[in-house]
Design a protein around this motif. Structure first.
Motif, PDB file in Angstrom:
ATOM      1  N   MET A   1      51.625  48.098  35.477  1.00 41.62           N
ATOM      2  CA  MET A   1      51.270  47.094  36.465  1.00 41.62           C
ATOM      3  C   MET A   1      50.558  47.783  37.626  1.00 41.62           C
ATOM      4  N   ALA A   2      49.356  47.294  37.944  1.00 40.06           N
ATOM      5  CA  ALA A   2      48.586  47.916  39.016  1.00 40.06           C
ATOM      6  C   ALA A   2      48.005  46.840  39.924  1.00 40.06           C
ATOM      7  N   ILE A   3      48.093  47.063  41.241  1.00 40.87           N
ATOM      8  CA  ILE A   3      47.479  46.168  42.219  1.00 40.87           C
ATOM      9  C   ILE A   3      46.260  46.882  42.779  1.00 40.87           C
ATOM     10  N   THR A   4      45.090  46.283  42.529  1.00 44.43           N
ATOM     11  CA  THR A   4      43.811  46.875  42.914  1.00 44.43           C
ATOM     12  C   THR A   4      42.888  45.777  43.438  1.00 44.43           C
ATOM     13  N   PRO A   5      41.802  46.147  44.127  1.00 44.62           N
ATOM     14  CA  PRO A   5      40.841  45.132  44.571  1.00 44.62           C
ATOM     15  C   PRO A   5      40.146  44.467  43.375  1.00 44.62           C
ATOM     16  N   ALA A   6      39.978  43.161  43.465  1.00 42.18           N
ATOM     17  CA  ALA A   6      39.263  42.410  42.438  1.00 42.18           C
ATOM     18  C   ALA A   6      37.763  42.612  42.611  1.00 42.18           C
ATOM     19  N   THR A   7      37.030  42.376  41.533  1.00 43.44           N
ATOM     20  CA  THR A   7      35.564  42.451  41.556  1.00 43.44           C
ATOM     21  C   THR A   7      34.995  41.123  41.061  1.00 43.44           C
ATOM     22  N   ILE A   8      33.706  40.982  41.176  1.00 40.59           N
ATOM     23  CA  ILE A   8      33.024  39.761  40.741  1.00 40.59           C
ATOM     24  C   ILE A   8      33.315  39.457  39.271  1.00 40.59           C
ATOM     25  N   THR A   9      33.448  40.473  38.448  1.00 42.95           N
ATOM     26  CA  THR A   9      33.715  40.233  37.025  1.00 42.95           C
ATOM     27  C   THR A   9      35.090  39.604  36.787  1.00 42.95           C
ATOM     28  N   ASP A  10      35.973  39.671  37.785  1.00 48.54           N
ATOM     29  CA  ASP A  10      37.309  39.080  37.670  1.00 48.54           C
ATOM     30  C   ASP A  10      37.339  37.587  38.000  1.00 48.54           C
ATOM     31  N   VAL A  11      36.247  37.052  38.551  1.00 42.72           N
ATOM     32  CA  VAL A  11      36.247  35.676  39.058  1.00 42.72           C
ATOM     33  C   VAL A  11      36.712  34.646  38.027  1.00 42.72           C
ATOM     34  N   PRO A  12      36.179  34.612  36.808  1.00 38.99           N
ATOM     35  CA  PRO A  12      36.640  33.582  35.868  1.00 38.99           C
ATOM     36  C   PRO A  12      38.148  33.637  35.605  1.00 38.99           C
ATOM     37  N   GLN A  13      38.681  34.832  35.421  1.00 36.34           N
ATOM     38  CA  GLN A  13      40.114  34.977  35.171  1.00 36.34           C
ATOM     39  C   GLN A  13      40.935  34.592  36.398  1.00 36.34           C
ATOM     40  N   PRO A  55      32.077  40.257  53.316  1.00 36.99           N
ATOM     41  CA  PRO A  55      32.384  41.647  53.678  1.00 36.99           C
ATOM     42  C   PRO A  55      33.674  41.790  54.490  1.00 36.99           C
ATOM     43  N   ASN A  56      34.180  40.691  55.031  1.00 44.00           N
ATOM     44  CA  ASN A  56      35.433  40.732  55.792  1.00 44.00           C
ATOM     45  C   ASN A  56      36.642  40.353  54.957  1.00 44.00           C
ATOM     46  N   ALA A  57      36.471  40.252  53.636  1.00 40.71           N
ATOM     47  CA  ALA A  57      37.560  39.787  52.787  1.00 40.71           C
ATOM     48  C   ALA A  57      37.740  40.676  51.569  1.00 40.71           C
ATOM     49  N   VAL A  58      38.929  40.591  50.998  1.00 39.20           N
ATOM     50  CA  VAL A  58      39.253  41.284  49.753  1.00 39.20           C
ATOM     51  C   VAL A  58      40.264  40.427  49.001  1.00 39.20           C
ATOM     52  N   ILE A  59      40.207  40.491  47.697  1.00 35.73           N
ATOM     53  CA  ILE A  59      41.246  39.902  46.865  1.00 35.73           C
ATOM     54  C   ILE A  59      41.902  41.055  46.126  1.00 35.73           C
ATOM     55  N   LEU A  60      43.207  41.186  46.320  1.00 38.34           N
ATOM     56  CA  LEU A  60      43.966  42.181  45.571  1.00 38.34           C
ATOM     57  C   LEU A  60      44.511  41.488  44.328  1.00 38.34           C
ATOM     58  N   LYS A  61      44.433  42.152  43.198  1.00 38.69           N
ATOM     59  CA  LYS A  61      44.885  41.560  41.944  1.00 38.69           C
ATOM     60  C   LYS A  61      45.927  42.453  41.290  1.00 38.69           C
ATOM     61  N   ASN A  62      46.823  41.832  40.558  1.00 39.65           N
ATOM     62  CA  ASN A  62      47.769  42.571  39.735  1.00 39.65           C
ATOM     63  C   ASN A  62      47.330  42.405  38.290  1.00 39.65           C
ATOM     64  N   THR A  63      47.248  43.504  37.581  1.00 37.16           N
ATOM     65  CA  THR A  63      46.835  43.491  36.181  1.00 37.16           C
ATOM     66  C   THR A  63      47.954  44.072  35.336  1.00 37.16           C
ATOM     67  N   ASN A  64      48.281  43.381  34.238  1.00 35.22           N
ATOM     68  CA  ASN A  64      49.326  43.900  33.355  1.00 35.22           C
ATOM     69  C   ASN A  64      48.739  44.941  32.402  1.00 35.22           C
ATOM     70  N   ASP A  65      49.562  45.485  31.533  1.00 41.94           N
ATOM     71  CA  ASP A  65      49.129  46.546  30.617  1.00 41.94           C
ATOM     72  C   ASP A  65      48.057  46.087  29.634  1.00 41.94           C
ATOM     73  N   ASP A  66      47.952  44.770  29.415  1.00 46.35           N
ATOM     74  CA  ASP A  66      46.932  44.228  28.504  1.00 46.35           C
ATOM     75  C   ASP A  66      45.627  43.906  29.222  1.00 46.35           C
ATOM     76  N   GLY A  67      45.549  44.199  30.533  1.00 49.31           N
ATOM     77  CA  GLY A  67      44.343  43.924  31.298  1.00 49.31           C
ATOM     78  C   GLY A  67      44.256  42.506  31.818  1.00 49.31           C
ATOM     79  N   GLU A  68      45.324  41.742  31.639  1.00 48.70           N
ATOM     80  CA  GLU A  68      45.346  40.356  32.109  1.00 48.70           C
ATOM     81  C   GLU A  68      45.754  40.326  33.588  1.00 48.70           C
ATOM     82  N   ILE A  69      45.023  39.537  34.392  1.00 48.91           N
ATOM     83  CA  ILE A  69      45.364  39.381  35.798  1.00 48.91           C
ATOM     84  C   ILE A  69      46.533  38.400  35.886  1.00 48.91           C
ATOM     85  N   THR A  70      47.639  38.853  36.458  1.00 47.41           N
ATOM     86  CA  THR A  70      48.857  38.037  36.518  1.00 47.41           C
ATOM     87  C   THR A  70      49.196  37.582  37.935  1.00 47.41           C
TER      88      THR A  70
END
Length: 169
Positions: A1-13, A55-70
């Motif tokens: 389990m990792a919490i990292t900044p989201a990117t544009i490619t994460d938007v649909p999920q 530029p003043n915002a960030v979305i932090l995401k949690n990703t499970n071991d399968d790469g799914e954003i939870t």
């Protein structure tokens, strides 16, 4: 389990996750649903992309071991305070500590950018959610704001007010 900044490619999920946790039948599997108060979607890809490109915002995401954003949390600099929104955990994973981990990551992020006040809004009738944040050190500021949202963020079934909460971190 990792919490990292989201990117544009994460938007649909992220859009699927956020809508599943807040609106519609799937949201009723968790305790964060707004489906009884607001119809429609919570977010769409266009608006989430705009939030992520701020530029003043960030979305932090949690990703499970399968790469799914939870889970995720949105943070935006507003003057000298950091606004926290969209704290989201998959309805199937709620009440297992992931929300607390995301909230802690948000507070750690605030300190890392030298912000020491986090604010957020919570629906006034969501007593269980207000209590959850209170147990984590957030307090009501006394400010109540009527919720006015564009149709792209949902359709109110009744008037809804928001409580402004704050915490020094």
């Amino acid at each position: 389990m990792a919490i990292t900044p989201a990117t544009i490619t994460d938007v649909p999920q992220l859009v699927n996750l956020i809508n599943s946790a807040y609106r519609g039948e799937s949201s009723k599997k968790g305790w964060t649903t707004e489906a009884n108060l607001i119809d429609g979607q919570r977010i769409d890809e266009e608006n989430l992309t705009l939030q992520l490109e701020d530029p003043n915002a960030v979305i932090l995401k949690n990703t499970n071991d399968d790469g799914e954003i939870t889970g995720c949390v949105y943070l935006q600099k507003r003057g000298k305070r950091l606004y926290l929104g969209l704290l989201t955990v998959s309805p199937l994973l709620q009440a297992n500590g992931l929300g607390r981990q995301l909230l802690q990551a948000a507070e750690d992020y605030a300190r890392s950018i030298d912000y020491h006040t986090i604010i957020m809004t919570v629906i006034t009738t969501r007593v269980e959610l207000l209590n959850w944040y209170t147990r984590r050190g957030y307090h009501k500021t006394g400010e109540v704001i009527p919720l006015n949202i564009p149709k792209s963020f949902g359709i109110l079934k009744q008037p809804v007010d928001l409580c402004l909460l704050a915490k020094e971190v």
